[in-house]
Design an enzyme around this catalytic site. Structure first.
Site, PDB file in Angstrom:
ATOM      1  N   LYS A   1       0.846  -1.200   0.000  1.00 17.95           N
ATOM      2  CA  LYS A   1       0.000   0.000   0.000  1.00 17.95           C
ATOM      3  C   LYS A   1       0.881   1.250   0.000  1.00 17.95           C
ATOM      4  O   LYS A   1       1.703   1.436   0.900  1.00 17.95           O
ATOM      5  CB  LYS A   1      -0.927   0.000   1.225  1.00 17.95           C
ATOM      6  CG  LYS A   1      -1.704   1.296   1.435  1.00 17.95           C
ATOM      7  CD  LYS A   1      -2.643   1.212   2.643  1.00 17.95           C
ATOM      8  CE  LYS A   1      -3.272   2.579   2.960  1.00 17.95           C
ATOM      9  NZ  LYS A   1      -4.145   2.540   4.158  1.00 17.95           N
TER      10      LYS A   1
ATOM     11  N   ASP B   1      -2.355  10.085   4.045  1.00 18.76           N
ATOM     12  CA  ASP B   1      -3.764   9.739   4.200  1.00 18.76           C
ATOM     13  C   ASP B   1      -4.442  10.737   5.131  1.00 18.76           C
ATOM     14  O   ASP B   1      -4.352  10.632   6.355  1.00 18.76           O
ATOM     15  CB  ASP B   1      -3.890   8.309   4.760  1.00 18.76           C
ATOM     16  CG  ASP B   1      -5.340   7.890   4.925  1.00 18.76           C
ATOM     17  OD1 ASP B   1      -6.234   8.595   4.403  1.00 18.76           O
ATOM     18  OD2 ASP B   1      -5.584   6.849   5.571  1.00 18.76           O
TER      19      ASP B   1
ATOM     20  N   LYS C   1      -9.872  12.845   8.694  1.00 17.73           N
ATOM     21  CA  LYS C   1      -9.427  12.372  10.000  1.00 17.73           C
ATOM     22  C   LYS C   1      -9.326  13.540  10.977  1.00 17.73           C
ATOM     23  O   LYS C   1      -9.134  14.677  10.553  1.00 17.73           O
ATOM     24  CB  LYS C   1      -8.020  11.752   9.866  1.00 17.73           C
ATOM     25  CG  LYS C   1      -7.971  10.418   9.171  1.00 17.73           C
ATOM     26  CD  LYS C   1      -6.547   9.890   9.108  1.00 17.73           C
ATOM     27  CE  LYS C   1      -6.481   8.559   8.393  1.00 17.73           C
ATOM     28  NZ  LYS C   1      -7.170   7.464   9.092  1.00 17.73           N
TER      29      LYS C   1
ATOM     30  N   ASP D   1       1.651   6.030   5.855  1.00 17.31           N
ATOM     31  CA  ASP D   1       0.661   5.137   5.242  1.00 17.31           C
ATOM     32  C   ASP D   1       1.187   4.480   3.962  1.00 17.31           C
ATOM     33  O   ASP D   1       0.465   3.738   3.305  1.00 17.31           O
ATOM     34  CB  ASP D   1      -0.641   5.912   4.966  1.00 17.31           C
ATOM     35  CG  ASP D   1      -1.876   5.045   5.079  1.00 17.31           C
ATOM     36  OD1 ASP D   1      -1.785   3.948   5.678  1.00 17.31           O
ATOM     37  OD2 ASP D   1      -2.935   5.452   4.565  1.00 17.31           O
TER      38      ASP D   1
ATOM     39  N   ASP E   1     -12.130   7.283   3.982  1.00 20.99           N
ATOM     40  CA  ASP E   1     -10.916   6.983   4.745  1.00 20.99           C
ATOM     41  C   ASP E   1     -10.560   5.493   4.653  1.00 20.99           C
ATOM     42  O   ASP E   1      -9.471   5.092   5.046  1.00 20.99           O
ATOM     43  CB  ASP E   1     -11.114   7.403   6.204  1.00 20.99           C
ATOM     44  CG  ASP E   1      -9.796   7.546   6.955  1.00 20.99           C
ATOM     45  OD1 ASP E   1      -8.728   7.488   6.286  1.00 20.99           O
ATOM     46  OD2 ASP E   1      -9.834   7.701   8.181  1.00 20.99           O
TER      47      ASP E   1
ATOM     48  N   GLU F   1      -9.501   3.909   2.218  1.00 25.08           N
ATOM     49  CA  GLU F   1      -8.982   4.039   0.855  1.00 25.08           C
ATOM     50  C   GLU F   1      -7.962   2.959   0.496  1.00 25.08           C
ATOM     51  O   GLU F   1      -7.782   2.639  -0.668  1.00 25.08           O
ATOM     52  CB  GLU F   1      -8.352   5.426   0.673  1.00 25.08           C
ATOM     53  CG  GLU F   1      -6.883   5.577   1.128  1.00 25.08           C
ATOM     54  CD  GLU F   1      -6.673   5.349   2.621  1.00 25.08           C
ATOM     55  OE1 GLU F   1      -7.645   5.454   3.380  1.00 25.08           O
ATOM     56  OE2 GLU F   1      -5.529   5.054   3.025  1.00 25.08           O
TER      57      GLU F   1
ATOM     58  N   ARG G   1      -7.925  -0.257   0.889  1.00 24.36           N
ATOM     59  CA  ARG G   1      -8.510  -1.431   0.222  1.00 24.36           C
ATOM     60  C   ARG G   1      -8.915  -1.102  -1.204  1.00 24.36           C
ATOM     61  O   ARG G   1      -8.951  -1.978  -2.059  1.00 24.36           O
ATOM     62  CB  ARG G   1      -9.683  -1.957   1.065  1.00 24.36           C
ATOM     63  CG  ARG G   1     -10.801  -0.982   1.229  1.00 24.36           C
ATOM     64  CD  ARG G   1     -11.708  -1.320   2.406  1.00 24.36           C
ATOM     65  NE  ARG G   1     -11.154  -0.906   3.688  1.00 24.36           N
ATOM     66  CZ  ARG G   1     -11.754  -1.102   4.857  1.00 24.36           C
ATOM     67  NH1 ARG G   1     -12.917  -1.719   4.908  1.00 24.36           N
ATOM     68  NH2 ARG G   1     -11.184  -0.698   5.975  1.00 24.36           N
TER      69      ARG G   1
HETATM   70  N1  BES Z   1      -4.236   4.280   7.033  1.00 26.17           N
HETATM   71  C1  BES Z   1      -5.408   4.075   7.788  1.00 26.17           C
HETATM   72  C2  BES Z   1      -5.229   3.004   8.859  1.00 26.17           C
HETATM   73  C3  BES Z   1      -4.510   3.439  10.098  1.00 26.17           C
HETATM   74  C4  BES Z   1      -5.121   4.276  11.008  1.00 26.17           C
HETATM   75  C5  BES Z   1      -3.267   2.953  10.376  1.00 26.17           C
HETATM   76  C6  BES Z   1      -4.460   4.619  12.165  1.00 26.17           C
HETATM   77  C7  BES Z   1      -2.617   3.284  11.541  1.00 26.17           C
HETATM   78  C8  BES Z   1      -3.196   4.137  12.438  1.00 26.17           C
HETATM   79  C9  BES Z   1      -6.549   3.608   6.894  1.00 26.17           C
HETATM   80  O1  BES Z   1      -6.553   4.132   5.614  1.00 26.17           O
HETATM   81  C10 BES Z   1      -7.806   4.036   7.542  1.00 26.17           C
HETATM   82  O2  BES Z   1      -8.019   5.209   7.655  1.00 26.17           O
HETATM   83  N2  BES Z   1      -8.637   3.084   7.961  1.00 26.17           N
HETATM   84  C11 BES Z   1      -9.856   3.373   8.622  1.00 26.17           C
HETATM   85  C12 BES Z   1     -10.902   2.436   8.105  1.00 26.17           C
HETATM   86  C13 BES Z   1     -12.286   2.774   8.569  1.00 26.17           C
HETATM   87  C14 BES Z   1     -12.745   4.060   7.937  1.00 26.17           C
HETATM   88  C15 BES Z   1     -13.215   1.647   8.183  1.00 26.17           C
HETATM   89  C16 BES Z   1      -9.627   3.169  10.115  1.00 26.17           C
HETATM   90  O3  BES Z   1      -8.946   2.230  10.508  1.00 26.17           O
HETATM   91  O4  BES Z   1     -10.111   4.007  10.883  1.00 26.17           O
HETATM   92 ZN    ZN Z   2      -4.744   4.703   4.857  1.00 25.30          ZN
HETATM   93 MN    MN Z   3      -7.579   6.005   5.536  1.00 33.62          MN
END
Ligand code: BES
Ligand code: ZN
Ligand code: MN
Length: 540
Positions: free
Chosen positions: A269, A274, A281, A292, A351, A353, A355
């Site tokens: 990825k 992000d 966020k 990220d 968010d 994104e 996947r």
């Molecule tokens: N890059 C983030 C995941 C992440 C968040 C990694 C915090 C490390 C610390 C990912 O893109 C993301 O934002 N995932 C969301 C998914 C949710 C919206 C279903 C998450 O984990 O909050």
């Molecule tokens: Zn992300």
């Molecule tokens: Mn995200």
């Protein structure tokens, strides 16, 4: 850091620091006893006076010469009585010694820890661990620091003492392997630590091109936005659209085996920042979302290591790279995109994104007819909640592959923990308006994210590593860890050993056995290896 093996008696090394192990029973290590003898019991007296207990991870730096050997002595606690140390403990011992050397500003050291007996690790493997841990401790990010703050102290030279009974050639192999893995990990850490305004998708592409220039067996292909459009990677493009920064689809191939051999596909990825997009966020710690792209960094770093190791495998690193920003053309909650696979995806949260870019990368990877697909992603905060910083989350539709990755994680000290991928979870991704939704509600977030990816990896031997908790550290020690380069390198080295050990004639038969796991051959796996020969059969 210059590292050399030396068959010389460590007590004759006159300069720098002598690094020796100590067991609870102090006669435990060879060099310690010899040094104590040379100094007429002085070492023993110092240890007793200081109250030093040789527990694993404890060190004592004696800032004087003993018996005329070296400038100083670093005694490293090895616990126990000299037998029964496991590989994980040995890694902690090396890490503690390396940190102590670094902390004391030692520039040159004679390393005598390869003589410690470790269950399942020969002297070469013990040396490899030492080199890796020395490099991890010596690492310092400095690309964006003022010149005056750069390289204030570094370990300059390490002499690895060849333990009695070991061959110097094997120690040299251990050094070379350790240095190759270390170079891959360092590249991954550097890329991870660079800020989003420098480490852009194009920067990742340039890094890949540079790697290809340095290694004759490595080839880089960079697909630009127009190419990505023509390939119909609309889920990936949907994410990229919110930013002015152009996306890149980076394909970095290491060709270590004949072209007829199916490659191992590693997808990373590559979200270079992000923000969450329109589903933005909160501001706190948002800077950490520059990390990220650590999945991308780890697969690029792994190619660096594999090229240095000259592994007899074909390996392809695939990196969809873009930013996730809330621009005027950004995707909005409720938008529906048609992924490269033809499946439509309802984007309920922009968010989620990772996947979206990964599903198209997985679809693209299928065209390579790979042996296996492993994707690596900082995918979910939920995985951090589940496993913290100790293990990466592992998901797979092929248990033999999962087992091999779990074992590689154990052996490299870069552990993963397997999570379920049951069909019940996939139901959480149902959408009224599209084939699948990109989020699955508040429960089991790491699993539903993996379930989403699994839909695009059907008929493939696929594994997913969620490294959201392991790829970087927060707080005082903020920075990229380079994980899971250690795990991936171990997995690939193990795979290379299997390939090497297969008799040339029996190779194709054996390869089939390996693919379906050799250990537990399930009926599904059998069907899989039979059907994987032709892409047509696969797609049917
Ligand atoms: N890059 C983030 C995941 C992440 C968040 C990694 C915090 C490390 C610390 C990912 O893109 C993301 O934002 N995932 C969301 C998914 C949710 C919206 C279903 C998450 O984990 O909050
Ligand atoms: Zn992300
Ligand atoms: Mn995200």
């Amino acid at each position: 850091m210059e590292i050399k093996s030396t068959p010389a008696n460590p007590l004759r090394s006159r300069k720098g620091c002598l690094v020796i192990g100590s067991h609870e029973r102090q006669q435990g290590t060879e060099t310690l006893s010899a040094l104590d003898g040379a100094g007429n019991g002085e070492l023993e007296r110092i240890l007793r006076r200081s109250g030093f207990r040789p527990e694993i991870g404890k060190t004592l730096h004696i800032h004087s010469s003993i018996g005329g050997a070296s400038d100083s002595v670093l005694v490293v606690g090895c616990g126990g009585d000299g037998d029964g140390i496991g590989p994980a403990d040995f890694r902690r011992i090396c890490a503690a010694a390396a940190r102590a050397l670094k902390g004391a500003g030692v520039q040159s050291a004679a390393w005598c820890l390869s003589e410690i007996e470790v269950d399942g690790l020969d002297a070469a493997a013990r040396t490899c661990v030492a080199i890796e841990e020395l490099d991890i401790a010596d690492y310092r990010y400095e690309h964006t620091l003022a010149k005056t703050r750069r390289r204030y102290s570094t370990i300059k030279r390490i002499d690895i003492h060849v333990p009695s009974g070991a061959k110097r050639g094997r120690i040299d192999e251990g050094i070379a392997t350790g240095q190759a893995i270390a170079a891959g990990r360092t590249l991954a850490r550097d890329l991870g630590n660079l800020p989003g305004n420098i480490c852009t998708p194009e920067y990742l592409a340039t890094t890949a091109r540079d790697l290809a220039k340095r290694h004759p067996k490595v080839h880089a292909r960079i697909l630009d936005e127009a190419r990505i459009e023509r390939l119909k990677m609309n889920a990936f493009l949907a994410v990229a659209r919110g930013s002015r920064e152009a996306p890149r689809f980076v394909v970095l191939e290491y060709r270590g085996a004949s072209a007829s051999k199916a490659p191992i596909a590693l997808i990373g990825k590559g979200i270079t920042f992000d923000s969450g997009g329109i589903s933005i966020k909160p501001a706190g710690a948002m800077d950490e979302m520059k990390f990220d792209m650590c999945g991308a960094a780890s697969v690029i770093g792994t190619i660096e290591a594999c090229a240095r190791l000259s592994l007899p495998l074909n390996i392809v690193a695939i990196v969809p790279a873009c930013e996730n920003l809330p621009g005027g053309k950004a995707i909005k909650p409720g938008d529906i995109v048609t992924s490269m696979s033809g499946r439509t995806v309802e984007i309920l949260n922009t968010d989620a994104e990772g996947r979206l870019i990964l599903c198209d990368a997985i679809t693209w990877a299928k065209s390579l007819e790979p042996e296996v697909i492993i994707d690596v992603a900082t995918l979910t905060g939920a995985c951090v909640v589940a496993l913290g910083a100790h293990a990466s989350g592992l998901f797979s539709n092929h248990q033999p592959l999962a087992d091999a990755l779990l074992r590689a994680g154990q052996d490299s000290g870069d552990r993963a923990w397997q999570m379920p991928l049951w069909p019940e979870y996939e139901k959480q991704l149902k959408s009224r308006f599209a084939d699948v939704a990109n989020i699955g509600g508040s429960k089991a977030g790491a699993v539903t994210a993996a379930s989403f990816l699994s839909i695009f990896a059907r008929q493939e031997r696929w594994a997913h590593l969620d490294i959201a908790g392991t790829a970087w550290k927060s707080g005082k020690e903020k920075g990229a860890t380079g994980r899971p380069v250690g795990l991936l390198c171990r997995y690939l080295i193990d795979r290379a050993c299997q390939v090497r050990n297969q008799a040339p004639k029996a190779r194709s038969e054996a390869a089939k056995g390996e693919k379906s796991g050799k250990r537990v051959v399930t009926t599904a796996a059998k069907r899989k290896s039979a059907s994987s020969k032709h892409k047509a059969a696969k797609d049917a």
